[in-house]
Design a protein around this motif. Structure first.
Motif, PDB file in Angstrom:
ATOM      1  N   ARG A 130       0.846  -1.196   0.000  1.00 10.90           N
ATOM      2  CA  ARG A 130       0.000   0.000   0.000  1.00 10.90           C
ATOM      3  C   ARG A 130       0.879   1.243   0.000  1.00 10.90           C
ATOM      4  O   ARG A 130       1.868   1.324   0.732  1.00 10.90           O
ATOM      5  CB  ARG A 130      -0.920   0.002   1.222  1.00 10.90           C
ATOM      6  N   THR A 131       0.530   2.233  -0.802  1.00 11.31           N
ATOM      7  CA  THR A 131       1.305   3.467  -0.937  1.00 11.31           C
ATOM      8  C   THR A 131       0.669   4.587  -0.108  1.00 11.31           C
ATOM      9  O   THR A 131      -0.510   4.513   0.247  1.00 11.31           O
ATOM     10  CB  THR A 131       1.371   3.895  -2.408  1.00 11.31           C
ATOM     11  N   PRO A 132       1.447   5.646   0.201  1.00 12.04           N
ATOM     12  CA  PRO A 132       0.882   6.761   0.993  1.00 12.04           C
ATOM     13  C   PRO A 132      -0.387   7.343   0.376  1.00 12.04           C
ATOM     14  O   PRO A 132      -1.326   7.683   1.090  1.00 12.04           O
ATOM     15  CB  PRO A 132       2.024   7.781   1.007  1.00 12.04           C
ATOM     16  N   VAL A 133      -0.399   7.487  -0.950  1.00 10.64           N
ATOM     17  CA  VAL A 133      -1.640   7.819  -1.661  1.00 10.64           C
ATOM     18  C   VAL A 133      -2.170   6.507  -2.222  1.00 10.64           C
ATOM     19  O   VAL A 133      -1.576   5.931  -3.124  1.00 10.64           O
ATOM     20  CB  VAL A 133      -1.394   8.828  -2.800  1.00 10.64           C
ATOM     21  N   PRO A 134      -3.277   5.997  -1.697  1.00 11.53           N
ATOM     22  CA  PRO A 134      -3.735   4.657  -2.087  1.00 11.53           C
ATOM     23  C   PRO A 134      -3.978   4.542  -3.584  1.00 11.53           C
ATOM     24  O   PRO A 134      -4.399   5.488  -4.251  1.00 11.53           O
ATOM     25  CB  PRO A 134      -5.052   4.504  -1.306  1.00 11.53           C
ATOM     26  N   LYS A 135      -3.691   3.364  -4.116  1.00  8.44           N
ATOM     27  CA  LYS A 135      -3.920   3.104  -5.534  1.00  8.44           C
ATOM     28  C   LYS A 135      -5.415   3.121  -5.835  1.00  8.44           C
ATOM     29  O   LYS A 135      -6.203   2.478  -5.149  1.00  8.44           O
ATOM     30  CB  LYS A 135      -3.322   1.753  -5.920  1.00  8.44           C
ATOM     31  N   GLY A 136      -5.781   3.849  -6.882  1.00  7.87           N
ATOM     32  CA  GLY A 136      -7.165   3.874  -7.336  1.00  7.87           C
ATOM     33  C   GLY A 136      -7.184   3.808  -8.847  1.00  7.87           C
ATOM     34  O   GLY A 136      -6.338   3.177  -9.466  1.00  7.87           O
ATOM     35  N   LEU A 137      -8.156   4.475  -9.468  1.00  7.85           N
ATOM     36  CA  LEU A 137      -8.182   4.608 -10.915  1.00  7.85           C
ATOM     37  C   LEU A 137      -7.375   5.841 -11.289  1.00  7.85           C
ATOM     38  O   LEU A 137      -7.428   6.863 -10.606  1.00  7.85           O
ATOM     39  CB  LEU A 137      -9.619   4.735 -11.414  1.00  7.85           C
ATOM     40  N   SER A 138      -6.640   5.788 -12.392  1.00  7.35           N
ATOM     41  CA  SER A 138      -5.782   6.908 -12.773  1.00  7.35           C
ATOM     42  C   SER A 138      -6.476   7.895 -13.696  1.00  7.35           C
ATOM     43  O   SER A 138      -5.951   8.975 -13.960  1.00  7.35           O
ATOM     44  CB  SER A 138      -4.503   6.393 -13.445  1.00  7.35           C
ATOM     45  N   SER A 139      -7.654   7.549 -14.205  1.00  7.24           N
ATOM     46  CA  SER A 139      -8.432   8.468 -15.031  1.00  7.24           C
ATOM     47  C   SER A 139      -9.860   7.948 -15.078  1.00  7.24           C
ATOM     48  O   SER A 139     -10.188   6.926 -14.464  1.00  7.24           O
ATOM     49  CB  SER A 139      -7.853   8.562 -16.449  1.00  7.24           C
TER      50      SER A 139
END
Length: 355
Positions: A130-139
């Motif tokens: 998990r990254t500090p800004v959680p992975k989501g949709l990029s567009s």
């Protein structure tokens, strides 16, 4: 707990995505209104400054899920729901097939590692990946592929399909290390580029610039950094082939264009190998965004070219060293295990024959 935390994250991420998806139109409108605040940063030699750390992390699938048919973009409601689910605390970053699941309740359950079948054995993905800004949709796009318009790879040629079938069959060949896949042998990963498509994790790219070179350094990579000339030198001769191909860059206005060919035959990407021709375009469209566009053409593999678009979002370093070969005994163990299985099968056959 993670559901409530995700609500706040969703508001921020959805707002950012709306901006990324419409950045060109927004900037044009701001300029028309005289209110444009962002100025494209430039290097001392006057070219757009692309330097820094950029992430391509996304749950957006490379190919559009079949359930979405011809739907090119998510609606506001679909985007908000997906971002809430994908960025929630505890979500498994490796569950990249989540967007393909149409039922929201089934998707919600599938996103958590604790709900995977018992045979799935791995470390705690959400803790380690998990990254500090959680992975989501990029567009807002429903796929990274933008052409063909159905968001999917073009049909394969008979030659390309045969090559893919052969590659798949070779995965079950354990005659020696030469027959094992390049990724398994820590030689090079498919996502290292070109084309550069997001890996499952550790997806940071560092960019360096000089007046006559551009350097693309991928975090999770076993190949060398891509050091690409900008000085109009010709490509390598056709007889000289490399894992990363022969890449040459040029500026077209404020867009960096990188053209690559001369790939080694074993550098296979979805069946395409030495006949692949790749054109990448890097355009910095905001303080925190580079628009990465790539077009891949190989008439021996696909019936038409295909293109994809991946937002590269500014992030913080440092990158982690990916020392795949250090202490790596996988190849030896893989072959030892197969030799052992062969011995057991031979002993079982001999025992059956002696009865």
């Amino acid at each position: 707990m993670h559901r409530s935390l995700a609500a706040l994250v969703t508001v921020v991420v959805v707002a950012a995505l709306t901006s990324v998806a419409a950045v060109g139109a927004a900037q044009a409108q701001e300029a028309a209104d005289g209110g444009a605040e962002w100025t494209l940063p430039r290097t001392p030699d006057g070219q757009p400054d692309m330097q820094g750390y950029w992430t391509t992390q996304t749950f957006t699938p490379v190919e559009r899920p079949e359930r979405l048919a011809d739907q090119e973009f998510f609606s506001d409601e679909e985007l908000a729901l997906l971002q809430r689910q994908l960025t929630a605390e505890g979500v498994d970053p490796l569950r990249r097939d989540a967007v393909e699941i149409g039922d929201p309740n089934v998707r919600e359950e599938a996103l958590y590692q604790e709900n995977r079948e018992a045979s799935y054995v791995h470390y705690d993905n959400q803790v380690w990946l998990r990254t500090p800004v959680p992975k989501g949709l990029s567009s807002r796009r429903t796929s990274l592929i933008t052409y063909p318009r159905n968001g999917r790879f073009p049909p394969m040629t008979p030659q390309g399909a045969a090559r893919v079938a052969h590659e798949r069959a070779m995965r079950n060949v354990f005659d020696g290390y030469e027959t094992r896949p390049l990724m398994e042998r820590c030689i090079i990963w498919a996502h290292e580029g070109p084309p550069m498509l997001p890996p499952a994790y550790n997806d940071i790219h560092q960019i360096f610039q000089t007046p006559d070179h551009i350097v693309l350094f991928t975090e999770i990579g076993t190949g060398l950094p891509r050091i690409i000339p900008l000085d109009d030198r010709p490509h390598l001769p056709e007889t000289v082939r490399q894992f990363g191909g022969s890449s040459r860059a040029r500026w077209e206005g404020d867009t960096l264009v990188v053209e690559s060919k001369n790939f080694i035959a074993r550098r296979n990407y979805r069946g395409s190998n030495q006949f692949r021709h790749v054109v990448e375009r890097f355009t910095r469209v905001a303080e925190d965004t580079i628009r990465y566009e790539v077009t891949v053409d190989d008439p021996t593999t696909w019936t038409s070219r295909w293109s994809a678009e991946v937002p590269m979002i500014r992030t913080e370093g440092p990158m982690y060293e990916y020392g795949c070969h250090e202490g790596n005994h996988d190849i030896r163990h893989i072959l030892e295990i197969n030799r052992n299985l062969e011995r057991q099968a031979a002993e079982a056959a001999a025992a059956a024959a002696s009865r």
